[in-house]
Design a protein around this motif. Structure first.
Motif, short mmCIF file in Angstrom:
data_model
loop_
_atom_site.label_atom_id
_atom_site.label_comp_id
_atom_site.label_asym_id
_atom_site.label_seq_id
_atom_site.Cartn_x
_atom_site.Cartn_y
_atom_site.Cartn_z
N GLN A 91 -22.08 82.58 102.85
CA GLN A 91 -20.56 82.92 102.31
C GLN A 91 -19.47 82.12 102.96
N TRP A 92 -18.96 81.54 101.81
CA TRP A 92 -17.66 80.80 102.20
C TRP A 92 -16.59 81.79 102.79
N PRO A 93 -15.90 81.25 103.74
CA PRO A 93 -14.86 82.29 104.38
C PRO A 93 -13.85 82.94 103.48
N ILE A 94 -13.64 84.23 103.58
CA ILE A 94 -12.56 84.87 102.87
C ILE A 94 -11.24 84.22 102.90
N PRO A 95 -10.72 84.05 104.16
CA PRO A 95 -9.46 83.35 104.27
C PRO A 95 -9.27 81.94 103.50
N HIS A 96 -10.29 81.24 103.43
CA HIS A 96 -10.31 80.03 102.41
C HIS A 96 -10.30 80.51 101.24
N PHE A 97 -11.10 81.55 100.71
CA PHE A 97 -10.91 81.63 99.33
C PHE A 97 -9.60 82.01 98.93
N HIS A 98 -8.83 82.80 99.91
CA HIS A 98 -7.63 83.29 99.85
C HIS A 98 -6.59 82.00 99.62
N GLU A 99 -6.78 81.29 100.49
CA GLU A 99 -5.99 80.07 100.75
C GLU A 99 -5.93 79.21 99.33
N LEU A 100 -7.16 79.02 99.02
CA LEU A 100 -7.49 78.24 97.42
C LEU A 100 -6.72 79.11 96.14
N ALA A 101 -6.81 80.48 96.56
CA ALA A 101 -6.29 81.20 95.30
C ALA A 101 -4.75 80.97 95.15
N LYS A 102 -4.22 80.92 96.49
CA LYS A 102 -2.86 80.82 96.52
C LYS A 102 -2.36 79.39 95.76
N LYS A 103 -3.08 78.34 96.20
CA LYS A 103 -2.82 77.10 95.53
C LYS A 103 -2.93 76.99 93.97
N LEU A 104 -4.21 77.57 93.66
CA LEU A 104 -4.31 77.75 92.18
C LEU A 104 -3.31 78.47 91.19
N ILE A 105 -2.91 79.58 92.06
CA ILE A 105 -1.84 80.48 91.21
C ILE A 105 -0.51 79.64 91.26
N GLU A 106 -0.13 78.76 92.46
CA GLU A 106 1.16 78.07 92.40
C GLU A 106 0.97 77.03 91.48
#
Length: 333
Positions: free
Chosen positions: A192-207
């Protein structure tokens, strides 16, 4: 006309890869009839494979012997008069239904002393059949061609456009270009890739103007909530809110799928979506997404792949050190 009963695997990703075997059989024998027996969850995914006539439920839990159940099913299937059986799993119990069904030609790999249950036992040379899909496909070709198979068809799952439209309405999904994130790791936390990493990536994608869908099962709901926390209306946690068949249709609608080495990664590959696969404790050399439309992220540390459910060293650096910024930059290229 040859009539096949195939005993399917027990994991989502493996069942998707098994379609390569079904496709191989149909390429060799266009009139062949293929029925597949597997867990209850596999029925909707097998229904999306045009090569499969019937999906037969084996109502036993993972690891359960269920000899009486297998005997009952086998006896019931005798009237089908199958010509051949292919047993994908290597366990003793997995070969029982074809044996009880009196299928005359029963093929599988050597293992667990299945001398009576199988009457064609093939050698599994792991150095030559070095990918899961090669092992599956080799069971469907002639012995002379089995090491390794010359052609590995890429799985291709059918899409239900009407269901896709309904899912957009049901979950109030935006018309923004969608990127699917799949944080689940059924095998264990080492994948599992770290959940905080997924969060950070999701934020960038939405922006950047995307909507982000988190896809997974009920076990992934909490992780999904952590990923979308404070990200607003364009971050949607669908974990536990959709069925597997829905995930097939949603993944086809997404522009990109970013995933651990998981069953949903293989689903995304099979619907033609661009896949970014994250590997560490496992290897893309063994279970790659079966598509040309992919990007692999793997640091290839000295300690990986270990193929362990949990990191033996306690740090999971093979996952942690793959930074969100590197995946985000690869999406832009």
């Amino acid at each position: 006309m040859v009539k096949y009963l195939i005993v399917g695997p027990s994991w989502v990703g493996d069942m998707v890869m098994a379609q390569s075997l079904f496709m191989t059989i149909k390429q060799q024998e266009p009139d062949a009839i293929i029925d597949v027996i597997g867990p209850n969850w596999s029925v909707p995914i097998l229904a999306r494979m045009p090569e499969v006539r019937n999906a037969i439920v084996l109502p036993t839990s993972h690891g359960e012997w269920g000899i009486k159940t297998r005997l009952t099913i086998g006896k019931r299937l005798r009237d089908e008069s199958y010509s051949k059986a292919i047993v994908i799993p290597r366990s003793w119990k997995s070969a029982l239904v074809p044996f009880f069904a009196n299928i005359p030609h029963r093929i599988g790999f050597k293992g667990e002393q299945r001398y009576v249950l199988l009457n064609e036992r093939r050698k599994l040379d792991k150095n030559i059949l070095n990918q899961t899909v090669k092992r599956f496909v080799s069971l469907g070709v002639n012995n002379q061609e089995a090491y390794p198979p010359n052609i590995l068809p890429q799985p291709k799952l059918a899409i239900d456009k009407a269901n896709q439209i309904e899912l957009y309405k049901k979950h109030s999904l935006s018309q923004r270009p969608a990127i699917a994130l799949m944080p689940g790791a059924e095998f264990g936390p080492s994948k599992q890739w770290p959940i905080p990493h997924f969060h950070e990536l999701a934020k960038k994608l939405i922006e950047k103007g995307h909507q982000v869908w988190i896809l997974g099962g009920p076990k992934d709901q909490q992780d999904g909530n952590e990923i979308i926390k404070d990200l607003g209306e364009y971050a949607v946690n669908l974990c536990g809110k959709t069925q597997l068949v829905d995930a097939i249709d949603l993944l086809e609608a997404a522009e990109v799928a970013i995933s651990n080495d998981s069953g949903l990664m293989h689903v995304a590959a099979a619907v033609g979506t661009r896949v970014h696969g994250i590997y560490g404790s496992t290897s893309e050399l063994f279970t790659p997404p079966l598509t040309d439309n992919k990007v692999i992220h793997n640091l290839h540390l000295e300690c990986s792949p270990c193929f362990k459910r949990e990191c033996p060293l306690g740090h999971t650096n093979c996952q942690y050190k793959i930074k969100p910024s590197s995946i985000y930059e690869s999406l832009l290229n």
